[in-house]
Design a protein around this motif. Structure first.
Motif, PDB file in Angstrom:
ATOM      1  N   GLY A 125      44.189  25.497  57.468  1.00 53.69           N
ATOM      2  CA  GLY A 125      43.439  26.658  57.031  1.00 53.69           C
ATOM      3  C   GLY A 125      44.180  27.512  56.017  1.00 53.69           C
ATOM      4  N   TYR A 126      45.415  27.128  55.673  1.00 55.99           N
ATOM      5  CA  TYR A 126      46.217  27.918  54.734  1.00 55.99           C
ATOM      6  C   TYR A 126      45.528  28.012  53.381  1.00 55.99           C
ATOM      7  CZ  TYR A 126      50.211  29.326  51.835  1.00 55.99           C
ATOM      8  OH  TYR A 126      51.043  29.979  50.952  1.00 55.99           O
ATOM      9  N   ARG A 127      45.054  26.886  52.876  1.00 53.44           N
ATOM     10  CA  ARG A 127      44.420  26.854  51.554  1.00 53.44           C
ATOM     11  C   ARG A 127      43.224  27.789  51.473  1.00 53.44           C
ATOM     12  NH1 ARG A 127      39.902  24.423  49.822  1.00 53.44           N
ATOM     13  NH2 ARG A 127      39.738  23.671  47.663  1.00 53.44           N
ATOM     14  N   SER A 128      42.294  27.675  52.416  1.00 52.13           N
ATOM     15  CA  SER A 128      41.080  28.489  52.375  1.00 52.13           C
ATOM     16  C   SER A 128      41.398  29.963  52.578  1.00 52.13           C
ATOM     17  CB  SER A 128      40.078  28.012  53.430  1.00 52.13           C
ATOM     18  OG  SER A 128      40.602  28.153  54.732  1.00 52.13           O
ATOM     19  N   GLN A 129      42.386  30.257  53.436  1.00 51.71           N
ATOM     20  CA  GLN A 129      42.752  31.658  53.668  1.00 51.71           C
ATOM     21  C   GLN A 129      43.396  32.275  52.433  1.00 51.71           C
ATOM     22  OE1 GLN A 129      44.619  32.570  57.590  1.00 51.71           O
ATOM     23  NE2 GLN A 129      44.106  30.463  58.098  1.00 51.71           N
ATOM     24  N   VAL A 130      44.220  31.498  51.719  1.00 49.06           N
ATOM     25  CA  VAL A 130      44.835  32.002  50.495  1.00 49.06           C
ATOM     26  C   VAL A 130      43.772  32.327  49.460  1.00 49.06           C
ATOM     27  CG1 VAL A 130      46.193  31.319  48.471  1.00 49.06           C
ATOM     28  CG2 VAL A 130      47.109  30.945  50.762  1.00 49.06           C
ATOM     29  N   PHE A 131      42.843  31.394  49.213  1.00 42.18           N
ATOM     30  CA  PHE A 131      41.810  31.595  48.203  1.00 42.18           C
ATOM     31  C   PHE A 131      40.884  32.751  48.582  1.00 42.18           C
ATOM     32  CE2 PHE A 131      41.972  26.900  46.677  1.00 42.18           C
ATOM     33  CZ  PHE A 131      43.164  27.178  46.026  1.00 42.18           C
ATOM     34  N   LYS A 132      40.511  32.820  49.863  1.00 37.39           N
ATOM     35  CA  LYS A 132      39.614  33.889  50.312  1.00 37.39           C
ATOM     36  C   LYS A 132      40.269  35.254  50.155  1.00 37.39           C
ATOM     37  CE  LYS A 132      38.840  34.359  54.775  1.00 37.39           C
ATOM     38  NZ  LYS A 132      38.265  34.129  56.122  1.00 37.39           N
ATOM     39  N   THR A 133      41.542  35.333  50.503  1.00 37.34           N
ATOM     40  CA  THR A 133      42.251  36.604  50.430  1.00 37.34           C
ATOM     41  C   THR A 133      42.443  37.062  48.999  1.00 37.34           C
ATOM     42  OG1 THR A 133      43.424  36.042  52.471  1.00 37.34           O
ATOM     43  CG2 THR A 133      44.322  37.840  51.147  1.00 37.34           C
ATOM     44  N   ILE A 134      42.778  36.127  48.098  1.00 36.41           N
ATOM     45  CA  ILE A 134      42.931  36.477  46.688  1.00 36.41           C
ATOM     46  C   ILE A 134      41.610  37.005  46.133  1.00 36.41           C
ATOM     47  CG2 ILE A 134      43.239  35.501  44.367  1.00 36.41           C
ATOM     48  CD1 ILE A 134      45.456  33.745  45.532  1.00 36.41           C
ATOM     49  N   GLY A 135      40.508  36.347  46.461  1.00 35.09           N
ATOM     50  CA  GLY A 135      39.195  36.814  46.009  1.00 35.09           C
ATOM     51  C   GLY A 135      38.868  38.188  46.539  1.00 35.09           C
ATOM     52  N   GLU A 136      39.214  38.447  47.797  1.00 34.49           N
ATOM     53  CA  GLU A 136      38.935  39.750  48.407  1.00 34.49           C
ATOM     54  C   GLU A 136      39.777  40.848  47.761  1.00 34.49           C
ATOM     55  OE1 GLU A 136      37.059  42.340  51.128  1.00 34.49           O
ATOM     56  OE2 GLU A 136      36.661  40.221  50.747  1.00 34.49           O
ATOM     57  N   LEU A 137      41.037  40.542  47.443  1.00 38.18           N
ATOM     58  CA  LEU A 137      41.897  41.536  46.805  1.00 38.18           C
ATOM     59  C   LEU A 137      41.426  41.850  45.387  1.00 38.18           C
ATOM     60  CD1 LEU A 137      45.358  40.252  48.038  1.00 38.18           C
ATOM     61  CD2 LEU A 137      44.255  42.387  48.697  1.00 38.18           C
ATOM     62  N   HIS A 138      40.995  40.821  44.652  1.00 34.47           N
ATOM     63  CA  HIS A 138      40.412  41.061  43.334  1.00 34.47           C
ATOM     64  C   HIS A 138      39.182  41.957  43.457  1.00 34.47           C
ATOM     65  CE1 HIS A 138      42.255  37.221  41.366  1.00 34.47           C
ATOM     66  NE2 HIS A 138      43.037  38.273  41.233  1.00 34.47           N
ATOM     67  N   ASP A 139      38.374  41.686  44.460  1.00 30.24           N
ATOM     68  CA  ASP A 139      37.155  42.460  44.674  1.00 30.24           C
ATOM     69  C   ASP A 139      37.477  43.909  45.025  1.00 30.24           C
ATOM     70  OD1 ASP A 139      34.170  42.515  45.193  1.00 30.24           O
ATOM     71  OD2 ASP A 139      34.912  43.152  47.141  1.00 30.24           O
ATOM     72  N   ASN A 140      38.572  44.118  45.759  1.00 35.55           N
ATOM     73  CA  ASN A 140      38.987  45.477  46.103  1.00 35.55           C
ATOM     74  C   ASN A 140      39.208  46.320  44.857  1.00 35.55           C
ATOM     75  OD1 ASN A 140      38.935  44.908  48.818  1.00 35.55           O
ATOM     76  ND2 ASN A 140      41.153  44.845  49.072  1.00 35.55           N
ATOM     77  N   VAL A 141      39.840  45.718  43.841  1.00 42.71           N
ATOM     78  CA  VAL A 141      40.132  46.453  42.612  1.00 42.71           C
ATOM     79  C   VAL A 141      38.848  46.823  41.892  1.00 42.71           C
ATOM     80  CG1 VAL A 141      41.209  46.331  40.336  1.00 42.71           C
ATOM     81  CG2 VAL A 141      42.404  45.416  42.328  1.00 42.71           C
ATOM     82  N   SER A 142      37.968  45.836  41.684  1.00 45.24           N
ATOM     83  CA  SER A 142      36.753  46.091  40.908  1.00 45.24           C
ATOM     84  C   SER A 142      35.767  46.976  41.644  1.00 45.24           C
ATOM     85  CB  SER A 142      36.076  44.764  40.542  1.00 45.24           C
ATOM     86  OG  SER A 142      35.583  44.114  41.689  1.00 45.24           O
ATOM     87  N   SER A 143      35.875  47.064  42.971  1.00 42.66           N
ATOM     88  CA  SER A 143      34.929  47.849  43.757  1.00 42.66           C
ATOM     89  C   SER A 143      35.288  49.326  43.820  1.00 42.66           C
ATOM     90  CB  SER A 143      34.829  47.298  45.185  1.00 42.66           C
ATOM     91  OG  SER A 143      34.302  45.997  45.169  1.00 42.66           O
ATOM     92  N   HIS A 144      36.507  49.678  43.439  1.00 44.86           N
ATOM     93  CA  HIS A 144      36.903  51.082  43.455  1.00 44.86           C
ATOM     94  C   HIS A 144      36.507  51.724  42.131  1.00 44.86           C
ATOM     95  CE1 HIS A 144      40.119  49.840  46.552  1.00 44.86           C
ATOM     96  NE2 HIS A 144      39.051  50.323  47.157  1.00 44.86           N
ATOM     97  N   SER A 145      35.788  52.813  42.209  1.00 43.88           N
ATOM     98  CA  SER A 145      35.258  53.476  41.019  1.00 43.88           C
ATOM     99  C   SER A 145      36.361  53.846  40.028  1.00 43.88           C
ATOM    100  CB  SER A 145      34.505  54.745  41.427  1.00 43.88           C
ATOM    101  OG  SER A 145      34.048  55.433  40.295  1.00 43.88           O
ATOM    102  N   GLY A 146      36.181  53.432  38.784  1.00 43.60           N
ATOM    103  CA  GLY A 146      37.113  53.784  37.727  1.00 43.60           C
ATOM    104  C   GLY A 146      38.430  53.046  37.770  1.00 43.60           C
ATOM    105  N   SER A 147      38.526  52.000  38.612  1.00 41.49           N
ATOM    106  CA  SER A 147      39.792  51.303  38.778  1.00 41.49           C
ATOM    107  C   SER A 147      39.800  49.981  38.024  1.00 41.49           C
ATOM    108  CB  SER A 147      40.044  51.042  40.266  1.00 41.49           C
ATOM    109  OG  SER A 147      41.253  50.354  40.455  1.00 41.49           O
ATOM    110  N   SER A 148      40.941  49.656  37.433  1.00 38.91           N
ATOM    111  CA  SER A 148      41.151  48.352  36.816  1.00 38.91           C
ATOM    112  C   SER A 148      42.547  47.899  37.192  1.00 38.91           C
ATOM    113  CB  SER A 148      41.001  48.441  35.296  1.00 38.91           C
ATOM    114  OG  SER A 148      41.953  49.344  34.755  1.00 38.91           O
ATOM    115  N   GLY A 149      42.875  46.646  36.888  1.00 37.34           N
ATOM    116  CA  GLY A 149      44.191  46.171  37.268  1.00 37.34           C
ATOM    117  C   GLY A 149      44.510  44.799  36.736  1.00 37.34           C
ATOM    118  N   TYR A 150      45.591  44.224  37.263  1.00 37.10           N
ATOM    119  CA  TYR A 150      46.054  42.906  36.853  1.00 37.10           C
ATOM    120  C   TYR A 150      46.558  42.139  38.070  1.00 37.10           C
ATOM    121  CZ  TYR A 150      46.087  44.830  32.104  1.00 37.10           C
ATOM    122  OH  TYR A 150      45.728  45.397  30.919  1.00 37.10           O
TER     123      TYR A 150
END
Length: 228
Positions: free
Chosen positions: A35-60
């Motif tokens: 489950g390491y592979r799926s958990q890594v990909f899911k978590t990276i996607g969720e963290l990217h989503d965290n950035v774009s979901s916060h109003s006025g926030s951008s990142g790298y």
């Protein structure tokens, strides 16, 4: 390469690029079955989503594998955890950056608001989103945009011996690969939030193999116990 995160389309591109980059590397059974592979990909996607979901926030964000070490880092230019909690959830009465980080690491704690119209992609989806221009989540368990990225990252680090680092406001948090946690005062405030996680992949494989041996022994004991 460094992935820029400005809006939802950039988020999809960043997640797809990183997933494509490591798809072949994490295709082995030790990463898939554990489950390491799926958990890594899911978590990276969720963290990217965290950035774009916060109003006025951008990142790298950026990820790499070098000398059997996997690292992923992401930074945003948002308000930081404490300022967001004070603005969106004043009833919590959290006043310290360290307490804000602790709160955000707990399962289910989020300042995000869910959207019943969000679409979603499977957790193992690799490549560019087929839903270009459509707001969606990378989760498929019904918790769309629930902000579980930090909790998932923390669980991933604990399960596979990773090192997790978070900086927000004037606090630096580290979860060592032995499970010990440490909160350090930086002495000055930084803008936004920075998160980094790293794994020694030899340790990941060893942890998975040892767990498989223990599961096999446990299964053998259960079967013999039933026969008796």
């Amino acid at each position: 390469m460094i992935q820029e995160i400005i809006n939802k389309d950039f988020t999809d591109t960043a997640t797809g690029n990183i997933a494509e980059c490591f798809e072949s590397f994490f295709s082995g059974n030790v990463y898939q079955e554990s489950g390491y592979r799926s958990q890594v990909f899911k978590t990276i996607g969720e963290l990217h989503d965290n950035v774009s979901s916060h109003s006025g926030s951008s990142g790298y964000s950026i990820a790499q594998i070098c000398n059997d070490k996997f690292e992923f880092s992401i930074s945003d230019f948002g308000k930081g955890f404490l300022a967001e909690l004070k603005q969106n959830m004043p009833g919590l009465q959290i006043t310290m950056d360290s307490d804000a980080i602790k709160w955000c690491l707990q399962k289910g704690n989020t300042t995000k608001r869910s959207d019943e119209f969000d679409q979603y992609l499977p957790v193992d989806f690799v490549g560019q989103s087929p839903m270009t221009g459509v707001k969606h989540s990378w989760r498929n368990d019904g918790n769309h945009h629930q902000g579980f990225g930090l909790f998932l990252l923390h669980e991933l680090a604990l399960k596979f011996g990773g090192i997790l680092e978070i900086a927000s406001g004037s606090c630096y948090y580290q979860l060592a690969n032995d499970g010990l946690e440490c909160y350090t005062d930086l002495g000055e405030k930084i803008a936004g939030v920075s998160v980094s996680i790293s794994f020694n992949l030899s340790d990941v494989r060893s942890i998975v193999q040892n767990r498989q041996v223990l599961d096999s022994i446990h299964e053998s004991i259960v079967i013999r116990g039933n026969e008796l």
